[in-house]
Design a protein around this motif. Structure first.
Motif, short mmCIF file in Angstrom:
data_model
loop_
_atom_site.label_atom_id
_atom_site.label_comp_id
_atom_site.label_asym_id
_atom_site.label_seq_id
_atom_site.Cartn_x
_atom_site.Cartn_y
_atom_site.Cartn_z
N UNK A 132 19.34 -2.19 -6.93
CA UNK A 132 20.66 -2.09 -6.32
C UNK A 132 20.76 -0.91 -5.36
N UNK A 133 19.99 0.14 -5.60
CA UNK A 133 20.00 1.31 -4.72
C UNK A 133 19.23 1.08 -3.43
N UNK A 134 18.51 -0.03 -3.30
CA UNK A 134 17.69 -0.29 -2.12
C UNK A 134 16.23 0.05 -2.33
N UNK A 135 15.89 0.75 -3.41
CA UNK A 135 14.50 1.08 -3.70
C UNK A 135 13.78 -0.12 -4.27
N UNK A 136 12.45 -0.11 -4.15
CA UNK A 136 11.61 -1.21 -4.63
C UNK A 136 11.08 -0.90 -6.02
N UNK A 137 11.10 -1.90 -6.88
CA UNK A 137 10.49 -1.79 -8.20
C UNK A 137 9.07 -2.33 -8.11
N UNK A 138 8.07 -1.49 -8.41
CA UNK A 138 6.68 -1.87 -8.25
C UNK A 138 5.93 -1.62 -9.55
N UNK A 139 4.75 -2.21 -9.63
CA UNK A 139 3.82 -1.94 -10.72
C UNK A 139 2.41 -2.15 -10.20
N UNK A 140 1.43 -1.54 -10.85
CA UNK A 140 0.04 -1.54 -10.40
C UNK A 140 -0.66 -2.87 -10.41
N UNK A 148 2.24 2.85 -12.98
CA UNK A 148 3.22 2.29 -13.91
C UNK A 148 4.40 1.68 -13.17
N UNK A 149 5.36 1.21 -13.94
CA UNK A 149 6.63 0.76 -13.37
C UNK A 149 7.33 1.97 -12.75
N UNK A 185 0.87 -1.18 0.00
CA UNK A 185 0.00 0.00 0.00
C UNK A 185 0.90 1.23 0.00
N UNK A 186 0.76 2.07 -0.99
CA UNK A 186 1.57 3.28 -1.09
C UNK A 186 1.05 4.33 -0.11
N UNK A 187 1.98 5.02 0.57
CA UNK A 187 1.62 6.02 1.57
C UNK A 187 1.94 7.44 1.15
N UNK A 188 2.65 7.63 0.06
CA UNK A 188 3.05 8.97 -0.38
C UNK A 188 3.10 9.00 -1.90
N UNK A 189 3.11 10.22 -2.42
CA UNK A 189 3.19 10.37 -3.87
C UNK A 189 1.82 10.55 -4.50
N UNK A 190 1.82 10.66 -5.81
CA UNK A 190 0.56 10.89 -6.52
C UNK A 190 -0.33 9.66 -6.53
N UNK A 191 0.22 8.48 -6.24
CA UNK A 191 -0.57 7.24 -6.22
C UNK A 191 -0.81 6.73 -4.80
N UNK A 192 -0.76 7.60 -3.80
CA UNK A 192 -0.90 7.14 -2.42
C UNK A 192 -2.29 6.54 -2.19
N UNK A 193 -2.32 5.48 -1.40
CA UNK A 193 -3.55 4.77 -1.10
C UNK A 193 -3.82 3.61 -2.04
N UNK A 194 -3.03 3.46 -3.10
CA UNK A 194 -3.28 2.39 -4.07
C UNK A 194 -2.49 1.14 -3.68
N UNK A 195 -3.02 0.00 -4.11
CA UNK A 195 -2.36 -1.28 -3.89
C UNK A 195 -1.51 -1.62 -5.12
N UNK A 196 -0.28 -2.01 -4.90
CA UNK A 196 0.66 -2.33 -5.98
C UNK A 196 1.34 -3.66 -5.69
N UNK A 197 2.01 -4.18 -6.72
CA UNK A 197 2.73 -5.45 -6.60
C UNK A 197 4.22 -5.15 -6.61
N UNK A 198 4.94 -5.69 -5.63
CA UNK A 198 6.39 -5.53 -5.56
C UNK A 198 7.05 -6.56 -6.48
N UNK A 199 7.93 -6.09 -7.36
CA UNK A 199 8.61 -6.98 -8.29
C UNK A 199 9.98 -7.43 -7.77
N UNK A 200 10.81 -6.46 -7.32
CA UNK A 200 12.12 -6.80 -6.78
C UNK A 200 12.70 -5.57 -6.10
N UNK A 201 13.85 -5.77 -5.45
CA UNK A 201 14.60 -4.66 -4.86
C UNK A 201 15.77 -4.33 -5.77
#
Length: 259
Positions: A139-147, A155-156, A121-137
């Motif tokens: 190298x920078x530590x950030x998560x790659x997600x998609x709707x 989007x990705x 569940x996203x908590x910030x940004x323009x898509x906050x409140x939406x449910x997304x699917x985590x694809x992978x982590x």
């Protein structure tokens, strides 16, 4: 027979004023009880280190000079700095990507509740409140997600794990194959350079438009994730769950919920 005196119950020195708030703090009780005066049994007091003398005796020639004189072992500086010198501080390095695609900074630990395929569940940004699917982590530590994009319009993109709530719902994405170019450099936006002849007022900020490669990769990943959602036992229910928004009503607290 004389009446026996009733023993008065003595109140403790430290007691609770309200839930979790004591009358005296730990440091105040430490001083009041005199614990700092007590010595442990069998522990010898430490001997004080000998103090170094600041002066040194020097022999001085001449009959009228006394023969010896005490002189400072280390002379004071003639000039003092106008400002205090700042010592070294332990600075935390942020996630940074250099030109050689190496990540510098502290370690990138992933929460145990977040795994590839977890619904977040996203908590910030323009898509906050939406449910997304985590694809992978990445190298920078950030998560790659998609709707995916076809379900909720996300989007990705990359997101910090601090700004997501991990749920127990998961999608089996073992068959989903991600391209190697989906890394941190893939999401860098290239700034359009204005021509040299253009004046200050002729430079206009161009609106962002996804490239053809970005659209192609989005469609490819979404098709694989949608087929994985369809293969689930409750695929239709999971699709409706991803398209819904997370909202809190009155007297609902997220720290008391189980996602």
């Amino acid at each position: 027979m004389p009446a026996t005196k009733e023993k008065k119950t003595q109140k403790p020195r430290n007691f609770q004023l309200s839930a979790g708030i004591m009358r005296f703090s730990k440091s105040a009780m430490y001083k009041k009880r005199g614990i700092w005066k007590k010595k442990k049994a069998g522990q010898k007091p430490k001997e004080a280190a000998p103090r170094q003398a600041n002066t040194v005796e020097k022999t001085i020639g001449g009959d009228k000079n006394g023969g010896k004189r005490k002189v400072l072992s280390r002379k004071a500086p003639r000039f003092y700095p106008t400002e205090d010198r700042r010592g070294k501080r332990n600075q935390r390095k942020s996630h940074r990507i250099d030109t050689r695609e190496r990540i510098t900074g502290h370690s990138k630990k992933l929460r145990k509740s977040i795994q590839p395929g977890s619904v977040l569940i996203l908590l910030a940004g323009r898509h906050k409140g939406k449910h997304v699917v985590c694809l992978k982590q990445l190298q920078s530590g950030l998560l790659l997600i998609t709707g995916p994009w076809k379900i909720n319009g996300v989007p990705l993109r990359r997101v910090n794990q601090r700004y997501v709530i991990a749920t127990r719902t998961r999608v089996n994405i073992e068959k989903v194959k991600l391209a190697e170019n989906l890394n941190d450099n893939y999401f860098r936006r290239v700034k359009a350079k204005a021509p040299k002849d253009a004046g200050i007022f002729d430079q206009k900020a161009e609106a962002y438009k996804p490239s053809e490669q970005r659209v192609k990769d989005q469609v490819d990943v979404d098709n694989q994730v949608l087929s994985a959602i369809k293969a689930e036992k409750d695929g239709k229910l999971l699709r409706d769950y991803l398209s819904s928004l997370f909202q809190l009503k009155n007297k609902q607290y997220p720290h008391q919920m189980v996602f």
